[in-house]
Design an enzyme around this catalytic site. Sequence first.
Site, PDB file in Angstrom:
ATOM      1  N   PRO A 258       0.848  -1.197   0.000  1.00 16.58           N
ATOM      2  CA  PRO A 258       0.000   0.000   0.000  1.00 16.58           C
ATOM      3  C   PRO A 258       0.881   1.243   0.000  1.00 16.58           C
ATOM      4  O   PRO A 258       1.832   1.324   0.782  1.00 16.58           O
ATOM      5  CB  PRO A 258      -0.775  -0.117   1.324  1.00 16.58           C
ATOM      6  CG  PRO A 258       0.058  -1.013   2.196  1.00 16.58           C
ATOM      7  CD  PRO A 258       0.807  -1.930   1.274  1.00 16.58           C
ATOM      8  N   MET A 259       0.592   2.199  -0.886  1.00 11.17           N
ATOM      9  CA  MET A 259       1.380   3.436  -0.923  1.00 11.17           C
ATOM     10  C   MET A 259       0.457   4.610  -1.223  1.00 11.17           C
ATOM     11  O   MET A 259      -0.131   4.682  -2.309  1.00 11.17           O
ATOM     12  CB  MET A 259       2.500   3.326  -1.965  1.00 11.17           C
ATOM     13  CG  MET A 259       3.599   2.364  -1.541  1.00 11.17           C
ATOM     14  SD  MET A 259       4.901   2.147  -2.778  1.00 11.17           S
ATOM     15  CE  MET A 259       4.111   1.046  -3.932  1.00 11.17           C
TER      16      MET A 259
ATOM     17  N   CYS B  96       2.684   2.970   9.591  1.00  9.62           N
ATOM     18  CA  CYS B  96       2.910   4.335   9.117  1.00  9.62           C
ATOM     19  C   CYS B  96       3.377   5.223  10.272  1.00  9.62           C
ATOM     20  O   CYS B  96       2.732   5.285  11.314  1.00  9.62           O
ATOM     21  CB  CYS B  96       1.621   4.894   8.510  1.00  9.62           C
ATOM     22  SG  CYS B  96       1.826   6.578   7.948  1.00  9.62           S
TER      23      CYS B  96
ATOM     24  N   HIS C  24       7.354  -4.942   7.764  1.00  4.95           N
ATOM     25  CA  HIS C  24       8.354  -4.062   7.162  1.00  4.95           C
ATOM     26  C   HIS C  24       9.606  -4.195   8.027  1.00  4.95           C
ATOM     27  O   HIS C  24       9.581  -3.851   9.216  1.00  4.95           O
ATOM     28  CB  HIS C  24       7.815  -2.625   7.149  1.00  4.95           C
ATOM     29  CG  HIS C  24       8.720  -1.644   6.481  1.00  4.95           C
ATOM     30  ND1 HIS C  24       8.358  -0.335   6.275  1.00  4.95           N
ATOM     31  CD2 HIS C  24       9.970  -1.756   5.969  1.00  4.95           C
ATOM     32  CE1 HIS C  24       9.347   0.312   5.665  1.00  4.95           C
ATOM     33  NE2 HIS C  24      10.332  -0.529   5.477  1.00  4.95           N
TER      34      HIS C  24
ATOM     35  N   ASN D 232       8.705  -7.284   3.969  1.00  2.49           N
ATOM     36  CA  ASN D 232       8.651  -6.080   3.142  1.00  2.49           C
ATOM     37  C   ASN D 232       9.830  -5.182   3.497  1.00  2.49           C
ATOM     38  O   ASN D 232      10.311  -5.183   4.609  1.00  2.49           O
ATOM     39  CB  ASN D 232       7.306  -5.354   3.414  1.00  2.49           C
ATOM     40  CG  ASN D 232       7.290  -3.920   2.896  1.00  2.49           C
ATOM     41  OD1 ASN D 232       7.214  -2.969   3.673  1.00  2.49           O
ATOM     42  ND2 ASN D 232       7.365  -3.754   1.588  1.00  2.49           N
ATOM     43  N   GLY D 233      10.258  -4.410   2.477  1.00  4.89           N
ATOM     44  CA  GLY D 233      11.279  -3.402   2.726  1.00  4.89           C
ATOM     45  C   GLY D 233      12.535  -3.625   1.906  1.00  4.89           C
ATOM     46  O   GLY D 233      13.229  -4.635   2.088  1.00  4.89           O
TER      47      GLY D 233
ATOM     48  N   GLY E 240       7.264  -2.554  -2.572  1.00  2.00           N
ATOM     49  CA  GLY E 240       6.644  -1.237  -2.643  1.00  2.00           C
ATOM     50  C   GLY E 240       7.234  -0.382  -3.739  1.00  2.00           C
ATOM     51  O   GLY E 240       6.858  -0.476  -4.915  1.00  2.00           O
ATOM     52  N   ARG E 241       8.209   0.454  -3.376  1.00  2.00           N
ATOM     53  CA  ARG E 241       8.695   1.480  -4.290  1.00  2.00           C
ATOM     54  C   ARG E 241       9.154   0.934  -5.637  1.00  2.00           C
ATOM     55  O   ARG E 241       8.891   1.538  -6.678  1.00  2.00           O
ATOM     56  CB  ARG E 241       9.821   2.280  -3.618  1.00  2.00           C
ATOM     57  CG  ARG E 241       9.279   3.206  -2.554  1.00  2.00           C
ATOM     58  CD  ARG E 241      10.361   3.701  -1.624  1.00  2.00           C
ATOM     59  NE  ARG E 241      10.821   2.644  -0.725  1.00  2.00           N
ATOM     60  CZ  ARG E 241      11.658   2.823   0.272  1.00  2.00           C
ATOM     61  NH1 ARG E 241      12.164   4.020   0.488  1.00  2.00           N
ATOM     62  NH2 ARG E 241      12.009   1.816   1.051  1.00  2.00           N
TER      63      ARG E 241
HETATM   64  C1  LIG Z   1       4.761   7.083  -1.337  1.00  6.58           C
HETATM   65  C2  LIG Z   1       4.594   6.013  -0.284  1.00  6.58           C
HETATM   66  C3  LIG Z   1       3.405   5.912   0.400  1.00  6.58           C
HETATM   67  C4  LIG Z   1       3.217   4.913   1.364  1.00  6.58           C
HETATM   68  N1  LIG Z   1       1.981   4.770   1.957  1.00  6.58           N
HETATM   69  C5  LIG Z   1       1.757   3.713   2.783  1.00  6.58           C
HETATM   70  C6  LIG Z   1       0.444   3.409   3.257  1.00  6.58           C
HETATM   71  O1  LIG Z   1      -0.553   4.063   2.924  1.00  6.58           O
HETATM   72  N2  LIG Z   1       0.305   2.345   4.101  1.00  6.58           N
HETATM   73  C7  LIG Z   1       1.374   1.562   4.480  1.00  6.58           C
HETATM   74  O2  LIG Z   1       1.198   0.599   5.233  1.00  6.58           O
HETATM   75  N3  LIG Z   1       2.613   1.819   4.026  1.00  6.58           N
HETATM   76  C8  LIG Z   1       2.813   2.837   3.172  1.00  6.58           C
HETATM   77  N4  LIG Z   1       4.062   3.042   2.640  1.00  6.58           N
HETATM   78  C9  LIG Z   1       5.150   2.106   2.987  1.00  6.58           C
HETATM   79  C10 LIG Z   1       5.188   0.921   1.998  1.00  6.58           C
HETATM   80  O3  LIG Z   1       3.997   0.169   2.053  1.00  6.58           O
HETATM   81  C11 LIG Z   1       6.378  -0.012   2.301  1.00  6.58           C
HETATM   82  O4  LIG Z   1       6.201  -0.546   3.588  1.00  6.58           O
HETATM   83  C12 LIG Z   1       7.725   0.728   2.259  1.00  6.58           C
HETATM   84  O5  LIG Z   1       7.814   1.565   1.117  1.00  6.58           O
HETATM   85  C13 LIG Z   1       8.871  -0.267   2.261  1.00  6.58           C
HETATM   86  O6  LIG Z   1       8.823  -1.129   1.141  1.00  6.58           O
HETATM   87  P1  LIG Z   1       9.723  -0.875  -0.175  1.00  6.58           P
HETATM   88  O7  LIG Z   1      11.138  -0.717   0.292  1.00  6.58           O
HETATM   89  O8  LIG Z   1       9.517  -2.116  -1.017  1.00  6.58           O
HETATM   90  O9  LIG Z   1       9.222   0.360  -0.813  1.00  6.58           O
HETATM   91  C14 LIG Z   1       4.259   4.018   1.680  1.00  6.58           C
HETATM   92  C15 LIG Z   1       5.475   4.133   0.978  1.00  6.58           C
HETATM   93  C16 LIG Z   1       5.640   5.108  -0.006  1.00  6.58           C
HETATM   94  C17 LIG Z   1       6.946   5.183  -0.768  1.00  6.58           C
END
Ligand SMILES: Cc1cc2nc3c(=O)[nH]c(=O)nc-3n(C[C@H](O)[C@H](O)[C@H](O)COP(=O)(O)O)c2cc1C
Length: 345
Positions: free
Chosen positions: A22-23, A106, A177, A217-218, A239-240
Amino acid sequence: MQVIDMKSISPAGAARRFSVAPMMDWTTRDYRAFARTLTQRALLYTEMVTTGAILHGSPRERFLGYSEVEHPLALQLGGSDAGELAECAAIAEAWGYDEVNLNVGCPSDRVQNNLIGACLMGHPEKVAAAVKAMQAAVSIPVTVKCRIGIDDQDEDADLEHFIHQVADAGCDTFIVHARKAWLQGLSPKQNRDVPPLNYPRVQRLKQRHPELHIGINGGIKTLEACQAQLAQVDSVMVGREAYQNPWLLARVDSTFFGQADPASSRLAAAQAFRPYIQARLDEGAKLNHISRHLLGLFQGCPGGRRFRRHLSEHAHLEGAGLRIYDDALSLVREPQEAAAAVSIE
Ligand SMILES: Cc1cc2nc3c(=O)[nH]c(=O)nc-3n(C[C@H](O)[C@H](O)[C@H](O)COP(=O)(O)O)c2cc1C
């Protein structure tokens, strides 16, 4: 190739081996529909939606609307009041979501003030009560996305304390995460990069709890890294990288689900997305709100920068439609090797 674990029978459960995180502002319904041109099987998550928005916002379609192609789809909720979360979970089920997920990760100040997100790791009893109430209200899976720790609660024992209480309340699926959150002093963005990743803590959690589904995750950026994680944990959430380099998703179905991939090339995916764009434009959506999610698609391809520039300069203009989109696509060339069709041997 990994053997598919068929003991998860719900649509969300079966899809949970690989999910897109979720992002906020990124995994909008338009991004998710686009992701479906690249993977039919990955579990997709909405942006976090607060209980307040669902219960008091209007119209509800704005917060909960999605298109059928997005399944399997999980709604992520932000909140801490058990009664409100249960009500929202029931609404999510009625809207056809395949899973409801509670955000316990979050770190933003804004949500902390409302006892939403990572600060709830310091209140496992609240999360346990919430999960229990949500599960009583629905038959779809109720899952939790959390961190490995917060502030000085950053040992295996602290994570164990949290998971134990929430699992006792009936939650059997956690997506963790692998990085703690500092609730004071770091911005949400810094909290996604500054605290170091600690995969072994999540892997040890899985070893201690073979009965639970533990997802990681992460910082995971390739499907090979996902495969390596799947030897240790039950699922991977990206995620990203899935947003900034969506072509990563193009081989998810063949790699993790033993199924043919839907798109043989980036251009084929972009073409397959045209009818969806037109339908959304007809509903009154703006082209740039949709096309912004494709800006990373042609990363590294000749003309990729011109594609991005054309969309950035024209997609926001009044009346912008598929013509602008097609013009942008005509500026890019996809090398054959990058477009190699993927099929199941
Ligand atoms: C722009 C953005 C918005 C995010 N919004 C949420 C969110 O609404 N809920 C949530 O649980 N995590 C949110 N995250 C965190 C991601 O879900 C994820 O845990 C985090 O980016 C680490 O994973 P990654 O390294 O694969 O990106 C957000 C991350 C980004 C970059």
